[in-house]
Design a protein around this motif. Sequence first.
Motif, PDB file in Angstrom:
ATOM      1  N   ARG A 104       0.818  -1.225   0.000  1.00  0.00           N
ATOM      2  CA  ARG A 104       0.000   0.000   0.000  1.00  0.00           C
ATOM      3  C   ARG A 104       0.846   1.265   0.000  1.00  0.00           C
ATOM      4  NH1 ARG A 104      -4.346  -0.166   4.586  1.00  0.00           N
ATOM      5  NH2 ARG A 104      -4.887   1.760   3.488  1.00  0.00           N
ATOM      6  N   LYS A 105       2.093   1.145   0.414  1.00  0.00           N
ATOM      7  CA  LYS A 105       2.921   2.352   0.487  1.00  0.00           C
ATOM      8  C   LYS A 105       3.209   2.932  -0.890  1.00  0.00           C
ATOM      9  CE  LYS A 105       5.197   0.956   4.763  1.00  0.00           C
ATOM     10  NZ  LYS A 105       6.499   0.608   5.403  1.00  0.00           N
ATOM     11  N   GLY A 106       3.239   2.058  -1.900  1.00  0.00           N
ATOM     12  CA  GLY A 106       3.512   2.560  -3.241  1.00  0.00           C
ATOM     13  C   GLY A 106       2.280   3.053  -3.965  1.00  0.00           C
ATOM     14  N   THR A 107       1.127   2.865  -3.408  1.00  0.00           N
ATOM     15  CA  THR A 107      -0.112   3.267  -4.076  1.00  0.00           C
ATOM     16  C   THR A 107      -0.875   4.337  -3.286  1.00  0.00           C
ATOM     17  OG1 THR A 107      -1.305   1.462  -2.979  1.00  0.00           O
ATOM     18  CG2 THR A 107      -0.356   1.006  -5.145  1.00  0.00           C
ATOM     19  N   GLY A 138       9.342  10.535 -12.779  1.00  0.00           N
ATOM     20  CA  GLY A 138       8.453   9.594 -13.434  1.00  0.00           C
ATOM     21  C   GLY A 138       7.519   8.847 -12.518  1.00  0.00           C
ATOM     22  N   GLY A 139       7.673   8.934 -11.231  1.00  0.00           N
ATOM     23  CA  GLY A 139       6.793   8.238 -10.292  1.00  0.00           C
ATOM     24  C   GLY A 139       7.287   8.381  -8.875  1.00  0.00           C
ATOM     25  N   LEU A 140       6.404   8.096  -7.944  1.00  0.00           N
ATOM     26  CA  LEU A 140       6.754   8.245  -6.531  1.00  0.00           C
ATOM     27  C   LEU A 140       7.778   7.196  -6.088  1.00  0.00           C
ATOM     28  CD1 LEU A 140       6.144   9.878  -3.987  1.00  0.00           C
ATOM     29  CD2 LEU A 140       4.324   8.252  -3.456  1.00  0.00           C
ATOM     30  N   ASN A 141       7.660   5.975  -6.604  1.00  0.00           N
ATOM     31  CA  ASN A 141       8.618   4.934  -6.230  1.00  0.00           C
ATOM     32  C   ASN A 141      10.024   5.269  -6.718  1.00  0.00           C
ATOM     33  OD1 ASN A 141       6.763   3.259  -4.916  1.00  0.00           O
ATOM     34  ND2 ASN A 141       6.116   2.324  -6.848  1.00  0.00           N
ATOM     35  N   LYS A 142      10.128   5.767  -7.905  1.00  0.00           N
ATOM     36  CA  LYS A 142      11.437   6.167  -8.416  1.00  0.00           C
ATOM     37  C   LYS A 142      11.971   7.372  -7.662  1.00  0.00           C
ATOM     38  CE  LYS A 142      10.828   4.386 -13.107  1.00  0.00           C
ATOM     39  NZ  LYS A 142      10.825   4.735 -14.554  1.00  0.00           N
ATOM     40  N   PHE A 143      11.103   8.258  -7.276  1.00  0.00           N
ATOM     41  CA  PHE A 143      11.536   9.427  -6.514  1.00  0.00           C
ATOM     42  C   PHE A 143      12.077   9.008  -5.139  1.00  0.00           C
ATOM     43  CE2 PHE A 143      10.492  12.722  -3.379  1.00  0.00           C
ATOM     44  CZ  PHE A 143      11.294  13.758  -3.839  1.00  0.00           C
ATOM     45  N   LEU A 144      11.388   8.032  -4.482  1.00  0.00           N
ATOM     46  CA  LEU A 144      11.836   7.547  -3.168  1.00  0.00           C
ATOM     47  C   LEU A 144      12.926   6.488  -3.260  1.00  0.00           C
ATOM     48  CD1 LEU A 144       8.356   7.232  -1.385  1.00  0.00           C
ATOM     49  CD2 LEU A 144      10.044   9.087  -1.149  1.00  0.00           C
ATOM     50  N   GLY A 145      13.182   5.967  -4.470  1.00  0.00           N
ATOM     51  CA  GLY A 145      14.204   4.941  -4.652  1.00  0.00           C
ATOM     52  C   GLY A 145      13.809   3.584  -4.077  1.00  0.00           C
ATOM     53  N   THR A 146      12.553   3.288  -4.144  1.00  0.00           N
ATOM     54  CA  THR A 146      12.046   2.013  -3.618  1.00  0.00           C
ATOM     55  C   THR A 146      11.288   1.275  -4.717  1.00  0.00           C
ATOM     56  OG1 THR A 146      10.000   3.042  -2.828  1.00  0.00           O
ATOM     57  CG2 THR A 146      11.847   2.908  -1.275  1.00  0.00           C
ATOM     58  N   HIS A 147      10.998  -0.020  -4.423  1.00  0.00           N
ATOM     59  CA  HIS A 147      10.218  -0.847  -5.333  1.00  0.00           C
ATOM     60  C   HIS A 147       8.794  -0.959  -4.815  1.00  0.00           C
ATOM     61  CE1 HIS A 147       8.989  -4.374  -7.734  1.00  0.00           C
ATOM     62  NE2 HIS A 147       9.933  -3.975  -8.580  1.00  0.00           N
ATOM     63  N   TYR A 151      -0.254  10.295  -1.053  1.00  0.00           N
ATOM     64  CA  TYR A 151       0.531  11.369  -0.440  1.00  0.00           C
ATOM     65  C   TYR A 151       1.815  11.587  -1.232  1.00  0.00           C
ATOM     66  CZ  TYR A 151       3.454  13.898   2.833  1.00  0.00           C
ATOM     67  OH  TYR A 151       4.282  14.837   3.401  1.00  0.00           O
ATOM     68  N   TYR A 152       2.069  12.827  -1.580  1.00  0.00           N
ATOM     69  CA  TYR A 152       3.291  13.215  -2.257  1.00  0.00           C
ATOM     70  C   TYR A 152       3.992  14.253  -1.390  1.00  0.00           C
ATOM     71  CZ  TYR A 152       1.524  10.912  -6.440  1.00  0.00           C
ATOM     72  OH  TYR A 152       1.054   9.987  -7.343  1.00  0.00           O
ATOM     73  N   PRO A 153       5.252  14.025  -1.105  1.00  0.00           N
ATOM     74  CA  PRO A 153       5.955  14.996  -0.240  1.00  0.00           C
ATOM     75  C   PRO A 153       6.133  16.341  -0.950  1.00  0.00           C
ATOM     76  CG  PRO A 153       7.479  13.366  -1.106  1.00  0.00           C
ATOM     77  CD  PRO A 153       6.098  12.918  -1.504  1.00  0.00           C
ATOM     78  N   PRO A 154       6.424  17.392  -0.204  1.00  0.00           N
ATOM     79  CA  PRO A 154       6.562  18.736  -0.824  1.00  0.00           C
ATOM     80  C   PRO A 154       7.712  18.810  -1.827  1.00  0.00           C
ATOM     81  CG  PRO A 154       6.251  18.921   1.552  1.00  0.00           C
ATOM     82  CD  PRO A 154       6.476  17.473   1.265  1.00  0.00           C
ATOM     83  N   ASP A 155       8.777  18.041  -1.620  1.00  0.00           N
ATOM     84  CA  ASP A 155       9.918  18.119  -2.520  1.00  0.00           C
ATOM     85  C   ASP A 155       9.804  17.149  -3.693  1.00  0.00           C
ATOM     86  OD1 ASP A 155      10.038  15.926  -0.897  1.00  0.00           O
ATOM     87  OD2 ASP A 155      12.221  16.001  -0.583  1.00  0.00           O
ATOM     88  N   TYR A 156       8.616  16.614  -3.943  1.00  0.00           N
ATOM     89  CA  TYR A 156       8.432  15.658  -5.039  1.00  0.00           C
ATOM     90  C   TYR A 156       8.583  16.381  -6.376  1.00  0.00           C
ATOM     91  CZ  TYR A 156       6.037  12.710  -8.440  1.00  0.00           C
ATOM     92  OH  TYR A 156       5.712  11.991  -9.560  1.00  0.00           O
ATOM     93  N   ASP A 157       9.325  15.730  -7.297  1.00  0.00           N
ATOM     94  CA  ASP A 157       9.534  16.298  -8.620  1.00  0.00           C
ATOM     95  C   ASP A 157       8.962  15.314  -9.645  1.00  0.00           C
ATOM     96  OD1 ASP A 157      10.313  17.603 -10.870  1.00  0.00           O
ATOM     97  OD2 ASP A 157      12.477  17.559 -10.439  1.00  0.00           O
ATOM     98  N   PRO A 158       7.984  15.694 -10.451  1.00  0.00           N
ATOM     99  CA  PRO A 158       7.402  14.772 -11.443  1.00  0.00           C
ATOM    100  C   PRO A 158       8.384  14.290 -12.496  1.00  0.00           C
ATOM    101  CG  PRO A 158       5.978  16.651 -11.080  1.00  0.00           C
ATOM    102  CD  PRO A 158       7.269  16.973 -10.393  1.00  0.00           C
ATOM    103  N   LYS A 159       9.565  14.953 -12.578  1.00  0.00           N
ATOM    104  CA  LYS A 159      10.531  14.525 -13.586  1.00  0.00           C
ATOM    105  C   LYS A 159      11.053  13.105 -13.319  1.00  0.00           C
ATOM    106  CE  LYS A 159      12.135  19.215 -14.548  1.00  0.00           C
ATOM    107  NZ  LYS A 159      13.312  20.143 -14.535  1.00  0.00           N
TER     108      LYS A 159
END
Length: 336
Positions: free
Chosen positions: A4-7, A20-29, A10-18
């Motif tokens: 559920r954490k990947g779906t 491509g996704g929240l998992n890639k931004f956090l460096g997790t699977h 919530y997006y943190p304030p420093d999230y950058d859409p560049k």
Amino acid sequence: MGERKGTNKYYPPDYDPKYGGLNKFLGTHALRERARKIDKGIIIIRFEMPYNIWCEGCKNHIGMGVRYNAEKTKVGMYYTTPVYEFKMKCHLCDNHFVIRADPANLDYVIQSGARRQENRWDPTQNGQVVPETKETQKRLFDDQMYKLEHGTQDKNVSESVKPQLVKLFNRNEDAWADCYTANQKLRAQFRKQNCEIKAQKAKDGLLLKKSSLDIPLLEEKEEDKKMAHLLAMKPIRSVEENLEERRKMLLSESSLPTSNFSRKKESNAVKYLKSDRLSLGIVKKIVTEKDNVPKSSTELNTKDCAKRKISDCDTTTENKIIKTSLVGDYGSSDSD
């Protein structure tokens, strides 16, 4: 909860859409801990046991449907279908077993760590309905004559099994016509078995308490009773000593019938065998018939008696014959 954490939304304030996704931004699977070996081509999945197996580590039974966290790995291809291998750890010991998919036979094959409980059989031997193969289905679709012959064979089979089906139906009706009575008989049988099991457990408990042991006891068998009886005898002498004693006993026994034989008769026979020839039955005439004149007591002196080996000389008897019978004396009960 890791999925559920990947779906979440919530997006943190420093999230950058560049990224491509929240998992890639956090460096997790998306699978979190289940993808910790993704760099080796391994992912963790929930694997359900397809059939009953025996673990080779703890020798315990693992039933069909038990679920494990298995490492899923691609090991090959069957035409265009990938072949996967699943490695999991037994929940009862530290043993690992490996199961591989078999797309050719629509089954799973155990590679190591366990063995399958064989519950497979030929359905044609049990009278079960066997699905038609692809070749048969294709021929039924194309060949109308074969379809007619196949249908006739099916009708003949159904007619041949009708008596068996009727018997099974009647038996089922007789057994379950009165459900209360059938259930009552079944419960009575179970109660009897439970009483026997409790009595056996109590008996085993007393034996374990007496022996100061804490081990599970197996069911007693007739072979175990015989072996325990032989071990409890504790023979003092060996087999060779017993044979030697038996041989001596047979040699010491007499060959004559035991009903007319005794130690007294045996000693009497030995005495006769050790005596001289006269006492063995040799007959000697002291006075012949030609001697008409009887000899007086003076003529029978001590020299004649000693010469003829006669202990008692009777002068009044004209014809005296000394006879001994070994058979008669040996067979009599008297010693003299």
